[in-house]
Design an enzyme around this catalytic site. Sequence first.
Site, mmCIF file in Angstrom:
data_model
loop_
_atom_site.group_PDB
_atom_site.id
_atom_site.type_symbol
_atom_site.label_atom_id
_atom_site.label_comp_id
_atom_site.label_asym_id
_atom_site.label_seq_id
_atom_site.Cartn_x
_atom_site.Cartn_y
_atom_site.Cartn_z
ATOM 1 C CG ASP A 250 -1.875 1.118 1.310
ATOM 2 O OD1 ASP A 250 -2.720 1.206 0.420
ATOM 3 O OD2 ASP A 250 -1.774 1.936 2.252
ATOM 4 C CD GLU B 237 -2.289 2.508 -3.498
ATOM 5 O OE1 GLU B 237 -3.322 3.192 -3.575
ATOM 6 O OE2 GLU B 237 -1.532 2.521 -2.512
#
Length: 564
Positions: free
Chosen positions: A282, A325
């Site tokens: 993330d 990401e």
Amino acid sequence: MKKLLIAIAIVALTIACKQERKQTITDVKATTDSIPTPKVTKPFIWEAANIYFLLTDRFNNGNPDNDVNFERNEETGELRGFMGGDIQGITKKIEDGYFTDLGVNAIWLTPVVEQIHGGTDEGTGMTYGYHGYWAKDWTALDPNFGTKKDLETLVKTAHNNGIRVLLDVVLNHTGPSTEKDPVWPAEWVRTEPICEFTTYENTTSCVLVNNLPDIRTETDEAVALPDALLAKWKKEGRLSTELDELQLFFERTGYSRAPRFYIIKWLTDYVNDYGIDGFRVDTVKHSTEQAWAELYKEASFAFETWKKKHPNLIMDENPFYMVGEVYNYGISGGREYDFGDKKVDYFNYGFKSLINFELKYDAQSKDYEKVFKKYHELLNSKFKGKSVLNYLTSHDDGSPFDKERKTPFYDANILLLTPGASQIYYGDETSRNLTITGAEGDATLRSFMNWGELDSLPEKQLILKHWQKLGQFRNNHLAVGAGDHKMLSKKPYVFSRSYTNAEFKDKVVVGLDLPKGKKEITVKGFFGDGTKLLDTFSNTEVEVKNGKVSLDNGFDMVLLELKD
């Protein structure tokens, strides 16, 4: 009349593809035209993966007894509280064959570590950490999601069904502070300034939003463990165990006791203990790239350690996988992400792949060949040995493709047939509603999986069947996601994909937007005359004659593979 026609279509579709479910890991006979070659076990490669992304709390409730913990009883904004989904629910769907039927060979689940106990209002109503991105204690699982035994069972069950498991991990920030969740010490986190996203510095050394404390991932200065965390471990009876494990980790690695190294140890424990196959990382661009290289190094060490301890459970020899990401990264940018004043090639820091935010824009052209050719050329030049993870919808993209679910069949075609790895977001395959009345912000993208609609609405079943056929075809053929693409016919649109390595060959032909009824599909120069093929979409055997195959059915698509 409309419902009757749909029902008839489903019956026809079911009859057409009635066959034994194909195993995720199968034997595929590859040939060059009509000349057979020996059977070779189909390998798995991440470049061609078909990954299913789900929110652990929103997919399936396998254990209603764990739905409420830590007195998380306050009223929340629409879709901003826990709804009961858990690890046991995911495992149940693996056992039921749901993912196998969909051709899924990897499951990405949102973080399952213990979340903050309180809630917070970000301007969209009271919110709890149902999504998993608000860590309170990286060393524990949140009881709303399940137990470590549940996670162990999930991984074993997935592996037994030929499915890898990706764990979503957060190194960039803790959860927000609340009355129940004190902010971490200042030497661990910064609470200002808010990120501006115009330079490298004001993207990495800042907080994403107010009250989301940012881990100081750039520092090498040793810090002590927070008193609140020590007290928590002591109360739970595991203080000495956690401290002993940390001591061994720092002695082995020689790292300083800087914040990022504690968290890297805690995250990679899940790999060491359960054989997690990879991480979805993330908020990559908000931490230093060196932190990701270190995370990958330790995750790889943990993965190899797990393999040595469990030689009979090893699926293959693939190394540990990391996909990142980097928000708004697109494949056209090549390997580098441009911060404005600095460019970073994250592929050099442990990432095999990055999530590609560009496909949702490319898909708008409705021009298959334009998209397929572009991705083929990029992946076979700038990205040799690497890949991208394509998607159309996700949990935090407020502008997904086909948000109103008007083109579910096209969505499946463009996602699952575009070169690169594919990411199905839970409910893409069932047209789960993404526009929920009363839900603000990203909450509207996170409704509970629409199992009830799937059970009762024929049109949803028809959509799922289409996704299943394409997904299984993709899973059975590395050529689809990782092969060489070539257009064979512009109208009707027909293309080939071929994949070759030292030990394995695979080749397929696909036709899209074909006439219903009688049709001829050119395969000249790719499959030789006399070659026996199977159209897996209609489950029809055909033979190549004069460089073509002929079919007569009610479908506008063909998925041709060599007939075993």
